[in-house]
Write a protein that holds these residues in place. Structure first.
Motif, PDB file in Angstrom:
ATOM      1  N   ALA A 150       0.826  -1.209   0.000  1.00 19.54           N
ATOM      2  CA  ALA A 150       0.000   0.000   0.000  1.00 19.54           C
ATOM      3  C   ALA A 150       0.859   1.258   0.000  1.00 19.54           C
ATOM      4  CB  ALA A 150      -0.925   0.004   1.212  1.00 19.54           C
ATOM      5  N   THR A 151       2.045   1.182   0.595  1.00 18.39           N
ATOM      6  CA  THR A 151       2.955   2.328   0.578  1.00 18.39           C
ATOM      7  C   THR A 151       3.461   2.593  -0.831  1.00 18.39           C
ATOM      8  OG1 THR A 151       3.636   1.978   2.871  1.00 18.39           O
ATOM      9  CG2 THR A 151       5.155   3.193   1.465  1.00 18.39           C
ATOM     10  N   VAL A 152       3.812   1.522  -1.536  1.00 16.53           N
ATOM     11  CA  VAL A 152       4.241   1.667  -2.932  1.00 16.53           C
ATOM     12  C   VAL A 152       3.108   2.272  -3.757  1.00 16.53           C
ATOM     13  CG1 VAL A 152       5.166   0.481  -4.956  1.00 16.53           C
ATOM     14  CG2 VAL A 152       5.768  -0.319  -2.669  1.00 16.53           C
ATOM     15  N   ASP A 153       1.895   1.789  -3.543  1.00 16.93           N
ATOM     16  CA  ASP A 153       0.744   2.309  -4.293  1.00 16.93           C
ATOM     17  C   ASP A 153       0.530   3.797  -4.014  1.00 16.93           C
ATOM     18  OD1 ASP A 153       0.326  -0.238  -5.280  1.00 16.93           O
ATOM     19  OD2 ASP A 153      -1.301  -0.708  -3.889  1.00 16.93           O
ATOM     20  N   ALA A 154       0.747   4.214  -2.761  1.00 20.14           N
ATOM     21  CA  ALA A 154       0.550   5.618  -2.407  1.00 20.14           C
ATOM     22  C   ALA A 154       1.587   6.515  -3.078  1.00 20.14           C
ATOM     23  CB  ALA A 154       0.609   5.785  -0.886  1.00 20.14           C
ATOM     24  N   VAL A 155       2.821   6.031  -3.188  1.00 22.08           N
ATOM     25  CA  VAL A 155       3.863   6.796  -3.878  1.00 22.08           C
ATOM     26  C   VAL A 155       3.516   6.904  -5.369  1.00 22.08           C
ATOM     27  CG1 VAL A 155       6.307   6.849  -4.523  1.00 22.08           C
ATOM     28  CG2 VAL A 155       5.643   6.220  -2.195  1.00 22.08           C
ATOM     29  N   ILE A 156       3.067   5.809  -5.956  1.00 24.10           N
ATOM     30  CA  ILE A 156       2.657   5.822  -7.362  1.00 24.10           C
ATOM     31  C   ILE A 156       1.517   6.824  -7.573  1.00 24.10           C
ATOM     32  CG2 ILE A 156       1.505   4.447  -9.146  1.00 24.10           C
ATOM     33  CD1 ILE A 156       3.066   2.013  -8.057  1.00 24.10           C
ATOM     34  N   ALA A 157       0.537   6.820  -6.667  1.00 20.54           N
ATOM     35  CA  ALA A 157      -0.599   7.736  -6.788  1.00 20.54           C
ATOM     36  C   ALA A 157      -0.144   9.188  -6.720  1.00 20.54           C
ATOM     37  CB  ALA A 157      -1.624   7.447  -5.704  1.00 20.54           C
ATOM     38  N   ALA A 158       0.807   9.480  -5.831  1.00 21.22           N
ATOM     39  CA  ALA A 158       1.310  10.857  -5.722  1.00 21.22           C
ATOM     40  C   ALA A 158       2.006  11.296  -7.000  1.00 21.22           C
ATOM     41  CB  ALA A 158       2.256  10.960  -4.532  1.00 21.22           C
ATOM     42  N   LEU A 159       2.780  10.401  -7.595  1.00 20.49           N
ATOM     43  CA  LEU A 159       3.431  10.724  -8.870  1.00 20.49           C
ATOM     44  C   LEU A 159       2.397  10.962  -9.962  1.00 20.49           C
ATOM     45  CD1 LEU A 159       6.337   8.099  -8.800  1.00 20.49           C
ATOM     46  CD2 LEU A 159       6.608  10.583  -8.628  1.00 20.49           C
ATOM     47  N   ARG A 160       1.372  10.141  -9.995  1.00 23.06           N
ATOM     48  CA  ARG A 160       0.329  10.296 -11.007  1.00 23.06           C
ATOM     49  C   ARG A 160      -0.433  11.600 -10.853  1.00 23.06           C
ATOM     50  NH1 ARG A 160      -2.356   4.241 -11.464  1.00 23.06           N
ATOM     51  NH2 ARG A 160      -1.033   3.500 -13.170  1.00 23.06           N
ATOM     52  N   HIS A 161      -0.494  12.105  -9.619  1.00 23.61           N
ATOM     53  CA  HIS A 161      -1.203  13.361  -9.366  1.00 23.61           C
ATOM     54  C   HIS A 161      -0.290  14.575  -9.495  1.00 23.61           C
ATOM     55  CE1 HIS A 161      -4.362  10.716  -7.693  1.00 23.61           C
ATOM     56  NE2 HIS A 161      -5.158  11.704  -8.038  1.00 23.61           N
ATOM     57  N   GLY A 162       0.933  14.377  -9.993  1.00 23.69           N
ATOM     58  CA  GLY A 162       1.769  15.512 -10.332  1.00 23.69           C
ATOM     59  C   GLY A 162       2.947  15.796  -9.434  1.00 23.69           C
ATOM     60  N   ALA A 163       3.197  14.957  -8.421  1.00 22.53           N
ATOM     61  CA  ALA A 163       4.355  15.189  -7.561  1.00 22.53           C
ATOM     62  C   ALA A 163       5.643  15.019  -8.358  1.00 22.53           C
ATOM     63  CB  ALA A 163       4.353  14.216  -6.379  1.00 22.53           C
ATOM     64  N   THR A 164       6.587  15.923  -8.152  1.00 25.82           N
ATOM     65  CA  THR A 164       7.905  15.767  -8.769  1.00 25.82           C
ATOM     66  C   THR A 164       8.712  14.721  -8.019  1.00 25.82           C
ATOM     67  OG1 THR A 164       7.864  18.077  -9.488  1.00 25.82           O
ATOM     68  CG2 THR A 164      10.005  16.988  -9.472  1.00 25.82           C
ATOM     69  N   ILE A 165       8.607  14.749  -6.690  1.00 18.66           N
ATOM     70  CA  ILE A 165       9.219  13.729  -5.836  1.00 18.66           C
ATOM     71  C   ILE A 165       8.175  13.309  -4.810  1.00 18.66           C
ATOM     72  CG2 ILE A 165      11.031  13.219  -4.140  1.00 18.66           C
ATOM     73  CD1 ILE A 165      12.777  15.351  -5.455  1.00 18.66           C
ATOM     74  N   ALA A 166       8.001  12.024  -4.623  1.00 18.22           N
ATOM     75  CA  ALA A 166       7.077  11.497  -3.620  1.00 18.22           C
ATOM     76  C   ALA A 166       7.850  10.581  -2.685  1.00 18.22           C
ATOM     77  CB  ALA A 166       5.929  10.734  -4.284  1.00 18.22           C
ATOM     78  N   VAL A 167       7.713  10.838  -1.383  1.00 20.50           N
ATOM     79  CA  VAL A 167       8.491  10.085  -0.393  1.00 20.50           C
ATOM     80  C   VAL A 167       7.571   9.612   0.728  1.00 20.50           C
ATOM     81  CG1 VAL A 167      10.436  10.157   1.199  1.00 20.50           C
ATOM     82  CG2 VAL A 167      10.510  11.523  -0.873  1.00 20.50           C
ATOM     83  N   PRO A 168       7.551   8.304   1.023  1.00 24.05           N
ATOM     84  CA  PRO A 168       6.781   7.843   2.179  1.00 24.05           C
ATOM     85  C   PRO A 168       7.449   8.296   3.468  1.00 24.05           C
ATOM     86  CG  PRO A 168       8.004   6.018   1.214  1.00 24.05           C
ATOM     87  CD  PRO A 168       8.225   7.203   0.323  1.00 24.05           C
ATOM     88  N   SER A 169       6.634   8.707   4.424  1.00 22.94           N
ATOM     89  CA  SER A 169       7.175   9.228   5.676  1.00 22.94           C
ATOM     90  C   SER A 169       6.428   8.629   6.856  1.00 22.94           C
ATOM     91  CB  SER A 169       7.052  10.758   5.724  1.00 22.94           C
ATOM     92  OG  SER A 169       7.749  11.348   4.645  1.00 22.94           O
ATOM     93  N   HIS A 170       7.178   8.434   7.943  1.00 17.67           N
ATOM     94  CA  HIS A 170       6.573   7.923   9.180  1.00 17.67           C
ATOM     95  C   HIS A 170       7.262   8.588  10.359  1.00 17.67           C
ATOM     96  CE1 HIS A 170       4.571   5.083  11.863  1.00 17.67           C
ATOM     97  NE2 HIS A 170       5.714   5.002  12.508  1.00 17.67           N
ATOM     98  N   GLY A 171       6.485   9.186  11.252  1.00 21.22           N
ATOM     99  CA  GLY A 171       7.051   9.814  12.441  1.00 21.22           C
ATOM    100  C   GLY A 171       8.054  10.903  12.133  1.00 21.22           C
TER     101      GLY A 171
END
Length: 208
Positions: free
Chosen positions: A115-136
């Motif tokens: 699901a984390t990989v999918d969220a990064v993919i979704a952010a790129l598809r929505h126009g993010a130049t860089i998408a990074v998963p973050s926790h805490g």
């Protein structure tokens, strides 16, 4: 950005694994090598191809990792100069495959949730130049880089690598909320034992 964004995944698996006594790509977890596990993880909907960048003991890693046959393998002869050289080797392969964006994932982080990989993919598809998963408040993996960030990666100082790009262009970054597994890497034998114990306990918990 088009929903049909062409995304290619790059696995960084070229290091010596000095503190582990050998390539971390060949470490096993639940009967699967780290490299095969990460390759499977990154085969998400929307990812058109996966490239594994090898270096130290490349022949041994290639023959012993049980990689799926459709994973492209690139050998980086400059791996000892730092991780950025492997990112760039993978980037060249992704560019040749016609990619619009890449996911960059180190092989020593095998527990990332799909699901984390999918969220990064979704952010790129929505126009993010860089998408990074973050926790805490900490950045994890995989990081996604759209084509708009590739020149900055290619021009980055070797001793700074991708971190230097993130530091210089915070306006490009979309932080994607993720679980702690995006941070869990293996650098030492102790880390490896903790990782295996964690997975064992999760399996016990699932079985009730």
């Amino acid at each position: 950005m088009p929903t049909a964004l062409r995304i290619h995944a790059i696995i960084l698996a070229a290091g010596r694994g000095a503190r582990m006594g050998g390539p971390k790509a060949l470490l096993a977890l639940e009967g699967e090598t780290f490299l095969a596990r990460v390759a499977r993880l990154l085969r998400r909907p929307g990812v058109g191809g996966v490239t594994a960048v090898l270096g130290h003991e490349a022949d041994r890693v290639r023959s012993g990792s049980a990689l799926p046959p459709d994973v492209s393998i690139v050998v980086n002869p400059r791996y000892s100069e730092g991780m950025l050289t492997s990112i760039l080797a993978g980037l060249d392969d992704a560019n040749a495959a016609g990619a619009d964006a890449v996911l960059v994932h180190p092989v020593d982080h095998p527990l990332v949730d799909p699901a984390t990989v999918d969220a990064v993919i979704a952010a790129l598809r929505h126009g993010a130049t860089i998408a990074v998963p973050s926790h805490g408040g900490h950045r994890g993996h995989p990081a996604g880089f759209a084509r708009g960030a590739w020149t900055a990666l290619r021009e980055a100082a070797p001793d700074e690598g991708a971190r230097g790009v993130l530091a210089r262009h915070p306006e490009w970054i979309e932080h994607v909320p993720a679980g702690e597994e995006c941070l869990l890497g293996v650098n030492t034998a102790e880390d490896y034992e903790r990782l295996k114990e964690r997975q064992k306990q999760l399996k016990i918990d699932r079985l009730g």
